[in-house]
Motif scaffolding. Structure first.
Motif, PDB file in Angstrom:
ATOM      1  N   UNK A  38     -79.749   7.469 -20.694  1.00 14.43           N
ATOM      2  CA  UNK A  38     -80.420   7.841 -21.936  1.00 14.43           C
ATOM      3  C   UNK A  38     -79.438   8.033 -23.072  1.00 14.43           C
ATOM      4  N   UNK A  39     -78.308   8.679 -22.786  1.00 16.19           N
ATOM      5  CA  UNK A  39     -77.275   8.882 -23.805  1.00 16.19           C
ATOM      6  C   UNK A  39     -76.795   7.545 -24.350  1.00 16.19           C
ATOM      7  N   UNK A  40     -76.546   6.591 -23.471  1.00 16.29           N
ATOM      8  CA  UNK A  40     -76.070   5.273 -23.896  1.00 16.29           C
ATOM      9  C   UNK A  40     -77.088   4.593 -24.807  1.00 16.29           C
ATOM     10  N   UNK A  41     -78.356   4.614 -24.393  1.00 14.92           N
ATOM     11  CA  UNK A  41     -79.411   4.032 -25.225  1.00 14.92           C
ATOM     12  C   UNK A  41     -79.488   4.721 -26.589  1.00 14.92           C
ATOM     13  N   UNK A  42     -79.405   6.040 -26.565  1.00  8.70           N
ATOM     14  CA  UNK A  42     -79.520   6.811 -27.802  1.00  8.70           C
ATOM     15  C   UNK A  42     -78.403   6.478 -28.783  1.00  8.70           C
ATOM     16  N   UNK A  43     -77.151   6.494 -28.316  1.00 11.51           N
ATOM     17  CA  UNK A  43     -76.037   6.274 -29.250  1.00 11.51           C
ATOM     18  C   UNK A  43     -75.889   4.810 -29.652  1.00 11.51           C
ATOM     19  N   UNK A  44     -76.285   3.903 -28.764  1.00 13.00           N
ATOM     20  CA  UNK A  44     -76.114   2.477 -29.076  1.00 13.00           C
ATOM     21  C   UNK A  44     -77.319   1.858 -29.769  1.00 13.00           C
ATOM     22  N   UNK A  45     -78.533   2.351 -29.460  1.00 10.12           N
ATOM     23  CA  UNK A  45     -79.745   1.739 -30.011  1.00 10.12           C
ATOM     24  C   UNK A  45     -80.520   2.663 -30.941  1.00 10.12           C
ATOM     25  N   UNK A  46     -80.202   3.962 -30.910  1.00 13.09           N
ATOM     26  CA  UNK A  46     -80.870   4.903 -31.794  1.00 13.09           C
ATOM     27  C   UNK A  46     -82.075   5.604 -31.199  1.00 13.09           C
ATOM     28  N   UNK A  47     -82.517   5.155 -30.027  1.00 15.07           N
ATOM     29  CA  UNK A  47     -83.639   5.822 -29.362  1.00 15.07           C
ATOM     30  C   UNK A  47     -83.550   5.569 -27.858  1.00 15.07           C
ATOM     31  N   UNK A  48     -84.379   6.301 -27.112  1.00 14.10           N
ATOM     32  CA  UNK A  48     -84.396   6.187 -25.660  1.00 14.10           C
ATOM     33  C   UNK A  48     -85.762   5.686 -25.237  1.00 14.10           C
ATOM     34  N   UNK A  49     -85.771   4.682 -24.371  1.00 14.10           N
ATOM     35  CA  UNK A  49     -86.995   4.193 -23.776  1.00 14.10           C
ATOM     36  C   UNK A  49     -87.163   4.951 -22.472  1.00 14.10           C
TER      37      UNK A  49
END
Length: 166
Positions: A151-162
């Motif tokens: 989730x952290x990776x998605x958040x920092x790289x894409x701006x949100x978490x799926x």
């Protein structure tokens, strides 16, 4: 008080963003509430005062129960290093120490995560029992962080978490 010992969990993750962005995700309440011990739609409280002696708190509400995680910052060196305590008082008075080191790379950064996990011993445990408990606690803790780090990776790289639907 129950006898305890400590086992150490080490994990590494690479991110395709600057170290500052990953550091901020660990210290800013508006990002903590999206990934650390909680999800944005189940989060009730997210607080963070990232300074030595400052505290952090997350309260997640699931299945009619509140799960509270708290700690105190011991070292704050943006964007390279963060040391803090971790405790879930509803389960135990024991406090783990967590160290997050973030190294800038030519492209992005690498996070080195270390948790000193307090393992509670049962009465009359043998050395083998303690060793097995260390392996089990480390495995369970690593699994939890693995999912949080996705989730952290998605958040920092894409701006949100799926978030997966369970």
């Amino acid at each position: 008080m129950a006898k305890t010992s400590i086992t150490t969990l080490n994990m590494k993750r690479k991110f395709n963003v600057p170290a500052e962005k990953v550091f901020d995700a660990w210290t800013k309440a508006d990002t903590i509430k999206k990934w650390m011990f909680t999800m944005e739609h189940t989060n009730k409280v997210a607080k963070s005062n990232p300074r030595v002696g400052g505290t952090w708190e997350v309260v997640d509400h699931r299945d009619g129960k509140d799960y509270r995680a708290i700690g105190e910052y011991k070292l704050v060196e943006p964007p390279a290093k963060l040391v803090f305590t971790f405790k879930m008082p509803q389960f135990s008075d024991l406090e783990d120490d967590i160290t997050v080191e973030i190294e800038s790379l030519e492209s992005g950064c690498e996070m080195i995560f270390t948790q000193e996990i307090n393992v509670i011993h049962e009465k009359d445990w043998t050395t083998e029992d303690i060793q097995k408990a260390h392996e089990d606690w480390k495995k369970d803790t690593e699994q939890g962080w693995h999912y949080m780090f996705l989730g952290l990776k998605e958040l920092v790289e894409k701006g949100n978490i799926t978030y997966p639907s369970f």
